[in-house]
Enzyme design. Structure first.
Site, PDB file in Angstrom:
ATOM      1  CB  SER A 261      -0.917   0.004   1.223  1.00 31.00           C
ATOM      2  OG  SER A 261      -0.152   0.297   2.373  1.00 31.00           O
ATOM      3  CE  LYS A 262      -1.819   6.514  -3.074  1.00 28.66           C
ATOM      4  NZ  LYS A 262      -1.261   5.726  -4.191  1.00 28.66           N
TER       5      LYS A 262
END
Ligand code: GLU
Length: 491
Positions: A261-262
């Site tokens: 994820s980010k």
């Protein structure tokens, strides 16, 4: 393989093209190439609220930048179009009706509140939630009454009916190209909605209709879709069309083994590109997430990977996205780039500088001497900073540890004195500096220290590119100005 191989990538445009989708696209593309098949792009935009044109554009641009060109798709067309689901909304009800007419689907008038109550009851009795089939046997009269109340029906697929029509028990299994045999107990699936009450299809239904009509032969996608695959197989069977072969890829996990994820770094292809990754490095890197070359040589262009690619050799387990390995690969690809191409690719990262300060020859030389340590294209911004402007920013520890020392001050005073007479071309500088270092060596100053002092004054740093070339590119005036500025006793 004798059949026509047709594979597809079917992204939902609710975000920029994810690196995981790029890998799925690549494996489909490789499978098509290897088997002389066709690679198809379909845009799955049934969720109007989450769809944005900018995401569609991003998907197109990212796939193209990665070299994953499609044979059929929304822009290039093809025999089985349209290739955008929102342009196919008249197709899905036709097949939903077929399923209703043959008894494999039925209208469901339950309200969201009623369904919620069913779910809560299941939770309270600690049972997995499965739709009650309350609407399976509604009579025409009952339906008319519910419609008169203002209710609009959704259409549900009748799982148990399809299961028992095509399989002797409640077990449904298929032979996955990557994972081998996969099975499920269909009693736990529950009748799922295929058409919503607003007349739009759900993912599981639209995908089957489109894959069937587009004659997709093999479906290669992430393992998060395995539970969908069982539902989809039943729909294919109920429609009486051939079930394609499936291959489910392991997930891509972050180095800490959580979902990528980010917070781990970039996740969209375009983000990697903006950060300075080369698409050739990216595509090579994602190919290695689950696949390994038979000769062990990891750095390979896509056409060589395609020749070596075998779907049944893909690892069925999850892959770890090692950002460090990608960085290493990227630096390798940067090193392999021919100068002209590299210059083009570096341009976006040089925007903040006034390049007109340099002649073309100076610019070329600057890139030549700074390209070696680049890991990302964007590293060039910092690497060339001292070539621009009159002054240079001196790092605080460079000031205290180098420039403030008596040795550096002696070296710089002498450098200024002697170099007044020098020509600032590389050849001369090379010779003169060698002699200069020699003089200081005799005084007990190491050649390294002599050069540190000059480098610190001129670039503000203690490390960097070839010093002779830097001096030549900057030219005598700028070098003098910078050296004079750091000298405490003026000469
Ligand atoms: N639109 C789906 C997704 O983006 C496609 C899944 C599939 O390949 O069937 O996850």
């Amino acid at each position: 393989m004798t059949e026509d191989v047709r594979v597809r990538i079917a992204p939902s445009p609710s975000g920029n093209l994810h690196i995981g989708t790029a890998r799925t696209a690549l494996f489909n593309y490789l499978f098509a190439k290897k088997n002389n098949g066709k690679f198809i792009l379909r845009i799955e935009d049934t969720d109007a609220e989450r769809t944005k044109q900018e995401y569609i554009d991003n998907i197109f641009d990212s796939l193209k930048a990665l070299g994953l060109n499609w044979d059929e798709g929304p822009d290039v067309g093809g025999e089985y179009g349209p290739y955008t689901q929102s342009e196919r909304f008249d197709i899905y009800p036709v097949y939903a009706k077929k399923l209703v007419d043959s008894g494999y689907a039925y209208e469901c008038y339950c309200t969201p509140e009623e369904l919620e109550a069913e779910k809560e009851a299941a939770t309270a009795s600690k049972k997995p939630y499965v739709y009650s089939k309350k609407c399976e046997h509604l009579t025409e009269e009952e339906k008319a009454k519910l419609r008169a109340e203002g209710r609009k029906p959704a259409i549900r697929f009748n799982v148990s009916k399809a299961q028992h029509a095509f399989h002797p028990t409640s077990e449904l299994s298929f032979d996955d190209m990557v994972k081998g045999e996969l099975k499920v107990n269909t009693d736990l699936i529950g009748d799922f909605v295929i058409m919503k009450s607003n007349g739009t299809p759900t993912y599981n239904f639209a995908v089957v209709i489109d894959d069937a009509l587009m004659k997709i032969s093999h479906i290669i996608r992430g393992e998060d879709h395995i539970s969908n695959t069982f539902k989809q197989i039943l729909i294919y069977e109920a429609l009486g069309v051939e079930v394609p072969k499936f291959g489910h890829l392991g997930m891509i996990l972050a180095p800490d083994r959580s979902k990528l994820s980010k917070r781990h770094g970039a996740t969209a292809v375009s983000e990697f590109v903006e950060n300075g990754y080369l698409t050739d490095a990216l595509i090579n890197f994602v190919a290695l997430l689950g696949w390994s070359p038979s000769d062990g040589v990891e750095i390979k262009p896509v056409d060589e990977i395609a020749a070596d690619f075998r779907i049944n050799e893909i690892s069925s387990s999850n892959s770890i996205f090692e950002y460090d390995k990608l960085r290493w690969m990227n630096s390798h690809y940067i090193k392999m780039l021919p100068m002209d191409e590299l210059k083009k690719k570096l341009m976006p990262y040089l925007k903040k500088y006034d390049l007109s300060q340099l002649t073309e020859a100076q610019f070329n030389r600057m890139i030549e001497i700074t390209r070696e340590p680049l890991i990302l294209l964007s590293d060039i911004t910092d690497a060339v900073e001292y070539f621009f402007g009159e002054d240079v920013e001196i790092e605080p520890e460079v000031q205290t540890d180098v420039l403030d020392t008596d040795t550096a001050q002696d070296v710089l005073a002498e450098f200024l004195k002697q170099s007044k007479a020098w020509n600032f071309d590389e050849e001369t500088l090379h010779e003169k500096l060698e002699a200069f270092r020699g003089e200081f060596k005799e005084k007990g100053i190491k050649p390294k220290q002599t050069m540190w002092a000059i480098r610190a004054a001129v670039t503000g740093r203690t490390k960097g590119a070839d010093m002779t070339a830097i001096l030549a590119i900057l030219g005598k005036d700028k070098v003098f100005k910078r050296v004079s500025k750091v000298l405490k006793s003026k000469v």
